[in-house]
Motif scaffolding. Structure first.
Motif, PDB file in Angstrom:
ATOM      1  N   ILE A  19     -51.126  69.550  41.477  1.00  0.00           N
ATOM      2  CA  ILE A  19     -52.124  68.860  42.296  1.00  0.00           C
ATOM      3  C   ILE A  19     -51.993  67.358  42.049  1.00  0.00           C
ATOM      4  N   GLY A  20     -52.477  66.576  42.988  1.00  0.00           N
ATOM      5  CA  GLY A  20     -52.383  65.121  42.823  1.00  0.00           C
ATOM      6  C   GLY A  20     -53.003  64.404  43.993  1.00  0.00           C
ATOM      7  N   SER A  21     -52.858  63.102  43.992  1.00  0.00           N
ATOM      8  CA  SER A  21     -53.359  62.296  45.102  1.00  0.00           C
ATOM      9  C   SER A  21     -52.549  61.006  45.139  1.00  0.00           C
ATOM     10  N   SER A  22     -52.972  60.072  45.974  1.00  0.00           N
ATOM     11  CA  SER A  22     -52.236  58.816  46.097  1.00  0.00           C
ATOM     12  C   SER A  22     -52.970  57.741  45.318  1.00  0.00           C
ATOM     13  N   TYR A  23     -52.463  57.431  44.146  1.00  0.00           N
ATOM     14  CA  TYR A  23     -53.150  56.471  43.277  1.00  0.00           C
ATOM     15  C   TYR A  23     -52.303  55.232  43.027  1.00  0.00           C
ATOM     16  N   LEU A  24     -51.163  55.083  43.733  1.00  0.00           N
ATOM     17  CA  LEU A  24     -50.335  53.918  43.385  1.00  0.00           C
ATOM     18  C   LEU A  24     -50.601  52.764  44.344  1.00  0.00           C
ATOM     19  N   PRO A  25     -50.729  51.560  43.777  1.00  0.00           N
ATOM     20  CA  PRO A  25     -51.024  50.395  44.605  1.00  0.00           C
ATOM     21  C   PRO A  25     -49.757  49.850  45.265  1.00  0.00           C
ATOM     22  N   SER A  26     -49.964  49.056  46.303  1.00  0.00           N
ATOM     23  CA  SER A  26     -48.861  48.352  46.970  1.00  0.00           C
ATOM     24  C   SER A  26     -48.196  47.386  45.989  1.00  0.00           C
ATOM     25  N   ASP A  27     -46.900  47.143  46.174  1.00  0.00           N
ATOM     26  CA  ASP A  27     -46.205  46.181  45.319  1.00  0.00           C
ATOM     27  C   ASP A  27     -46.728  44.747  45.527  1.00  0.00           C
ATOM     28  N   LEU A  28     -47.438  44.516  46.636  1.00  0.00           N
ATOM     29  CA  LEU A  28     -48.063  43.193  46.844  1.00  0.00           C
ATOM     30  C   LEU A  28     -49.110  42.950  45.749  1.00  0.00           C
ATOM     31  N   LEU A  29     -49.933  43.957  45.484  1.00  0.00           N
ATOM     32  CA  LEU A  29     -50.946  43.813  44.430  1.00  0.00           C
ATOM     33  C   LEU A  29     -50.274  43.697  43.070  1.00  0.00           C
ATOM     34  N   ALA A  30     -49.184  44.442  42.894  1.00  0.00           N
ATOM     35  CA  ALA A  30     -48.467  44.378  41.618  1.00  0.00           C
ATOM     36  C   ALA A  30     -47.853  42.990  41.410  1.00  0.00           C
ATOM     37  N   ALA A  31     -47.462  42.337  42.514  1.00  0.00           N
ATOM     38  CA  ALA A  31     -46.884  40.982  42.405  1.00  0.00           C
ATOM     39  C   ALA A  31     -47.954  40.015  41.878  1.00  0.00           C
ATOM     40  N   MET A  32     -49.149  40.124  42.452  1.00  0.00           N
ATOM     41  CA  MET A  32     -50.263  39.276  42.015  1.00  0.00           C
ATOM     42  C   MET A  32     -50.588  39.563  40.543  1.00  0.00           C
ATOM     43  N   LEU A  33     -50.602  40.845  40.214  1.00  0.00           N
ATOM     44  CA  LEU A  33     -50.952  41.245  38.851  1.00  0.00           C
ATOM     45  C   LEU A  33     -49.889  40.797  37.846  1.00  0.00           C
ATOM     46  N   THR A  34     -48.627  40.867  38.233  1.00  0.00           N
ATOM     47  CA  THR A  34     -47.551  40.433  37.331  1.00  0.00           C
ATOM     48  C   THR A  34     -47.750  38.965  36.962  1.00  0.00           C
ATOM     49  N   ALA A  35     -48.072  38.151  37.960  1.00  0.00           N
ATOM     50  CA  ALA A  35     -48.295  36.720  37.692  1.00  0.00           C
ATOM     51  C   ALA A  35     -49.474  36.541  36.733  1.00  0.00           C
ATOM     52  N   GLN A  36     -50.522  37.319  36.940  1.00  0.00           N
ATOM     53  CA  GLN A  36     -51.700  37.224  36.071  1.00  0.00           C
ATOM     54  C   GLN A  36     -51.362  37.652  34.644  1.00  0.00           C
ATOM     55  N   LEU A  37     -50.632  38.759  34.533  1.00  0.00           N
ATOM     56  CA  LEU A  37     -50.292  39.262  33.187  1.00  0.00           C
ATOM     57  C   LEU A  37     -49.381  38.273  32.460  1.00  0.00           C
TER      58      LEU A  37
END
Ligand SMILES: Cc1ncc(COP(=O)(O)O)c(C=O)c1O
Length: 378
Positions: free
Chosen positions: A228-246
């Motif tokens: 069982i599962g669902s769709s929990y992965l964010p767009s790479d656009l959000l990951a790009a923003m987050l990478t800069a923040q991290l």
């Protein structure tokens, strides 16, 4: 108005977003997601990390990974956000609310063992304000009763307990990158796994119950529905923003700690004179300057200070409303023992002050002056 929170923009944020848009890989699990996963694993000391669309979703994933069944119980604080409890209730399981400590406002470890029953499956701790729960005691109780420990680490990125990073102290931990957090991408989260088998299954649950991630790594020749599962992965656009923040984490933290320490020092005398409590940070805990709060002498002063600060152009706010006595808390959960009197008390007295990276000295001065001018007597 000095806002409660002003989102920080990291130096590389716009450049990385442009790069993500132009790369054409805007769906999940692209190059920025991989970079952000690595940075989250490093900061939390976790075995592996999977970005999610929110901490709420990461918590829902923990409930799926626990295979919770109707009637199973999960111990958690009443003094937390609704998502901790919802994740459990959504599986038909029962959140069992335990009171918090009056000093750190964390789950009171002295009350946990009495709340364990033969239906208890896990203990979910929340490191309030990023100050660690008493994890040695909690992990020992979990060990004695065969329970899984989950850290809801929404506040705690960068904090530590006895030198160990928050996020590495249980089987799983959840992070939040909501706009109000130290590191943010608007809406976002991560699930940190400290067990190889859980990591493998979490990857499947996050990909709609398929082994698509293994397929992309060339480990299987086609991907199929395996769990069982669902769709929990964010767009790479959000990951790009987050990478800069991290990548900007050290700078963000330096600025937040400066504000936190200034409040703590400059309000010490005033707090002592008026029976106001400031945050307690035990010696074994290093906190990440996520929240600065005051515990006022009573409910009327909580409301009074918030209204006074608003008049002075400062946005301050209360925090969690107890879950054990909330309508859904009563319907889906129950309080352990004699209820949660400490939670009721602190929830009615707590005021959070503005705290964000980039707060100007003049803004800080204004907040401190506004707090100090609160008329207790009138
Ligand atoms: C302790 C705790 N857990 C979970 C969450 C939910 O986080 P998110 O908004 O990323 O879903 C919050 C939100 O602030 C929180 O305080």
């Amino acid at each position: 108005m000095i806002p409660f929170n002003r989102p920080f923009v990291a130096p590389q944020e716009r450049a990385y977003l442009t790069q993500a848009v132009e790369s054409g890989h805007t769906s999940g699990d692209g190059p920025f997601t991989r970079r952000a996963n690595t940075l989250v694993s490093e900061l939390t000391g976790g075995l592996g990390s999977l970005l999610t669309t929110s901490c709420t979703h990461a918590l829902e994933m923990t409930a799926l990974l626990l295979d919770l069944e109707p009637g199973d119980e999960v111990i958690m604080p009443s003094f937390t956000f609704v998502s901790t409890a919802n994740a459990v209730a959504l599986r038909g399981a029962v959140p069992v609310f335990v009171d918090c400590r009056p000093d750190t406002l964390n789950l009171d470890e002295a009350l946990v063992e009495a709340a364990v029953t033969d239906r208890t499956k896990a203990i979910m701790v929340v490191h309030y304000a990023g100050v660690a729960c008493e994890m040695d005691t909690i992990n020992a109780i979990a060990g004695r009763h065969g329970l899984v420990v989950i850290e809801d680490n929404a506040h705690g990125l960068g904090g530590s307990y006895r030198g160990r990073p928050l996020g590495s102290l249980g089987a799983m931990a959840t992070q939040s990158f909501h706009v109000t957090k130290n590191v943010q991408c608007g809406e976002g989260g991560a699930l940190v796994l400290n067990d190889a088998a859980l990591l493998e299954r979490a990857e499947i649950i996050r990909e709609k119950g398929t082994n698509r991630s293994q397929f992309f790594r060339g480990m299987v020749d086609k991907y199929r529905w395996v769990d069982i599962g669902s769709s929990y992965l964010p767009s790479d656009l959000l990951a790009a923003m987050l990478t800069a923040q991290l990548e900007g984490f050290a700078g963000i933290q330096e600025q937040r700690h400066a504000v936190w320490s200034a409040y703590h020092e400059r309000l010490a005398g005033w707090a002592g004179e008026h029976g106001v409590s400031r945050p307690t940070v035990p010696a074994e805990c290093a906190h990440p300057a996520h929240l600065y709060y005051l515990l006022m002498p009573g409910l009327e002063h909580q409301q009074g200070l918030i209204a006074h600060l608003k008049d002075q152009g400062v946005q301050a706010t209360f925090h969690y409303v107890p879950l054990h006595s909330a309508p859904a808390g009563e319907r889906y959960g129950r309080a352990a023992g004699d209820g949660c009197p400490v939670t009721d008390d602190v929830s009615a007295r707590l005021v959070r002050l503005p705290l964000f990276a980039g707060m100007a000295d003049a803004e800080l001065d204004r907040v401190v002056a506004a707090v100090r001018s609160y008329p207790f007597g009138s």
